[in-house]
Design an enzyme around this catalytic site. Structure first.
Site, PDB file in Angstrom:
ATOM      1  NE  ARG A  49      56.188  44.772  35.775  1.00 31.02           N
ATOM      2  CZ  ARG A  49      55.474  45.195  34.754  1.00 31.02           C
ATOM      3  NH1 ARG A  49      55.814  46.302  34.099  1.00 31.02           N
ATOM      4  NH2 ARG A  49      54.398  44.559  34.348  1.00 31.02           N
ATOM      5  N   GLY A  50      57.631  42.328  33.379  1.00 30.17           N
ATOM      6  CA  GLY A  50      56.783  42.253  32.186  1.00 30.17           C
ATOM      7  C   GLY A  50      57.439  41.279  31.210  1.00 30.17           C
ATOM      8  CB  ALA A  51      56.048  38.302  29.485  1.00 31.69           C
ATOM      9  NE  ARG A  89      59.548  37.827  38.044  1.00 27.72           N
ATOM     10  CZ  ARG A  89      58.494  38.632  37.874  1.00 27.72           C
ATOM     11  NH1 ARG A  89      58.594  39.674  37.061  1.00 27.72           N
ATOM     12  NH2 ARG A  89      57.357  38.393  38.494  1.00 27.72           N
ATOM     13  CD  GLN A 195      53.005  44.236  39.311  1.00 30.02           C
ATOM     14  OE1 GLN A 195      52.073  44.308  40.099  1.00 30.02           O
ATOM     15  NE2 GLN A 195      53.785  43.182  39.260  1.00 30.02           N
ATOM     16  CG  ASP A 236      53.535  36.989  32.783  1.00 30.16           C
ATOM     17  OD1 ASP A 236      52.491  37.553  33.117  1.00 30.16           O
ATOM     18  OD2 ASP A 236      54.657  37.524  32.853  1.00 30.16           O
ATOM     19  CG  ASN A 246      48.470  38.564  32.773  1.00 31.72           C
ATOM     20  OD1 ASN A 246      49.613  38.885  32.439  1.00 31.72           O
ATOM     21  ND2 ASN A 246      47.549  39.468  33.026  1.00 31.72           N
TER      22      ASN A 246
HETATM   23  O1  MRU Z   1      55.353  40.241  37.787  1.00 28.59           O
HETATM   24  P1  MRU Z   1      55.323  41.086  36.541  1.00 28.59           P
HETATM   25  O2  MRU Z   1      55.115  42.533  36.801  1.00 28.59           O
HETATM   26  O3  MRU Z   1      56.513  40.805  35.657  1.00 28.59           O
HETATM   27  O4  MRU Z   1      54.047  40.555  35.775  1.00 28.59           O
HETATM   28  C1  MRU Z   1      53.714  41.138  34.543  1.00 28.59           C
HETATM   29  C2  MRU Z   1      52.450  40.666  33.970  1.00 28.59           C
HETATM   30  O5  MRU Z   1      51.785  39.817  34.516  1.00 28.59           O
HETATM   31  C3  MRU Z   1      52.048  41.233  32.643  1.00 28.59           C
HETATM   32  O6  MRU Z   1      50.665  41.306  32.530  1.00 28.59           O
HETATM   33  C4  MRU Z   1      52.603  40.336  31.534  1.00 28.59           C
HETATM   34  O7  MRU Z   1      53.957  40.110  31.693  1.00 28.59           O
HETATM   35  C5  MRU Z   1      52.354  40.888  30.177  1.00 28.59           C
HETATM   36  S1  MRU Z   1      53.356  42.287  29.848  1.00 28.59           S
HETATM   37  C6  MRU Z   1      53.127  42.790  28.275  1.00 28.59           C
END
Ligand code: MRU
Length: 345
Positions: A49-51, A89, A195, A236, A246
């Site tokens: 996960r994470g963009a 996603r 997270q 995101d 985000n």
């Molecule tokens: O649902 P997630 O854990 O994928 O969400 C992640 C976030 O919101 C992060 O802050 C975002 O992706 C930036 S990661 C460098």
């Protein structure tokens, strides 16, 4: 065949190995994906996960799709591969950005050529390696906005786990630490998926960075009673007008930061900026399983039958964002003009 190995992912040349972020910090287990369907499933179920991390994972998934092609129409096959990976996603634009880039590469190649898969692999590796470089640059630039011995609040996980490596918001924090500038971090636990508590706290403890965990509803009180120099988060998707999607809870933090006169910074690579989305109102917000809210990780905390609303992201209005830190530079208001100039310049 090229390879790449970081904390979040390993490309072996024939498979994508992902640290299972659903299980951290309790156990360090890996999920091996040998097909693009397995990568899609890992993204959807939040193994990764994470963009920026899901963007890079999807790029490797695209390569696996080409590798496992067994005949029939190749264009049709690759279109389906892309769709399967995209349909995981909806909010983080890096996913679509990486898949567009992979498709563009594919369409530029002669399908009868030897080494087609190797060309695609090289593109995916470039996406991954560029991400690490961008994050290091974001770290360096972002550090210029903070005083020495800064105290910051961060939310969710925008660290090495959320990227190919190094992190965006945590990249800034890490750069401060590595360069002896001094940094102390308060991290929100980030309900419902935790997270912050599970991933950011784990990363920062491992790096030896001074981190204090708070629950999300403590952030306002921490801003009021402690010396907080900045809030710094990842993103995101950033719309053309500077509205920022985000992790859910980011908007509340930005409102609180404004109330307390604390600068609110967003750290993200330019691959997170989506100029085709004019405002945050157009950003699709993923809604996730009710189970994430009725349970605190694995423990049930709510009665059966209760109604639940679980948006995974929120949108912070651009007027609450003091600066957006990208690898190409720091952008401030007016975002519509300055983001366009940064990306197109
Ligand atoms: O649902 P997630 O854990 O994928 O969400 C992640 C976030 O919101 C992060 O802050 C975002 O992706 C930036 S990661 C460098």
């Amino acid at each position: 065949m090229g390879t790449l190995k970081t904390l979040s992912m390993e490309w072996t040349g024939d498979s994508l190995k992902l640290i299972d972020q659903r299980k951290l910090p309790y156990v360090e287990e890996y999920v091996v994906c040998s097909t693009h369907e397995e990568v899609a499933s890992a993204i959807k179920s939040m193994v990764i996960r994470g963009a920026p991390a899901i963007g890079a994972a999807a790029a490797f998934g695209y390569v696996l799709g080409a590798m496992r092609y067994t005949g029939g129409g190749l264009y049709e096959h690759m279109k389906k591969v892309k769709e399967t990976l995209a349909n995981t996603r909806p909010t983080a634009v890096n996913l679509f950005w990486a898949l567009e880039r992979m498709e563009k590469k594919f369409l530029s190649l002669d399908v009868n050529m030897d080494g087609l898969v190797e060309e695609l692999e090289a593109e995916a590796l470039e996406i991954a390696e560029e991400d690490i470089e961008k994050n290091k640059r974001i770290g360096e630039l972002g550090s210029q906005l903070l005083p020495n011995n800064a105290v910051v609040i961060t939310h969710c996980n925008a660290g090495a786990l959320a990227t190919v490596d190094y992190g965006t918001a945590l990249g800034v924090i890490r750069y401060m630490h590595e360069n002896g500038l001094g940094i102390k971090v308060y991290v929100d636990e980030t309900r419902p998926y935790l997270q912050g508590a599970r991933l950011t706290a784990w990363e920062l403890v491992k790096l030896g960075i001074d981190v204090t965990l708070i629950s999300d509803n403590m952030a306002g009180w921490v801003m009021k009673t402690k010396k907080i120099d900045a809030v710094i988060v990842g993103a995101d998707r950033i719309a053309a007008n500077g509205d920022v999607a985000n992790k859910i809870g980011t908007y509340s933090l930005a409102v609180l930061a404004k109330k307390h006169g604390i600068p609110f910074y967003v750290a993200a690579p330019t691959s997170t900026v989506d100029l085709s989305t004019f405002t945050g109102a157009e950003i699709p917000i993923e809604e996730r399983s009710h189970h994430e809210v009725t349970h605190c990780h694995t423990v049930k905390v709510a009665p059966d039958g209760v109604k639940v609303f679980n948006p995974a992201f929120d949108v912070t209005d651009n007027e609450l964002v003091d600066a957006i830190i990208t690898e190409k530079g720091i952008v401030r208001q007016p975002y519509y003009k300055n983001l366009r100039a940064l990306l197109e310049g």
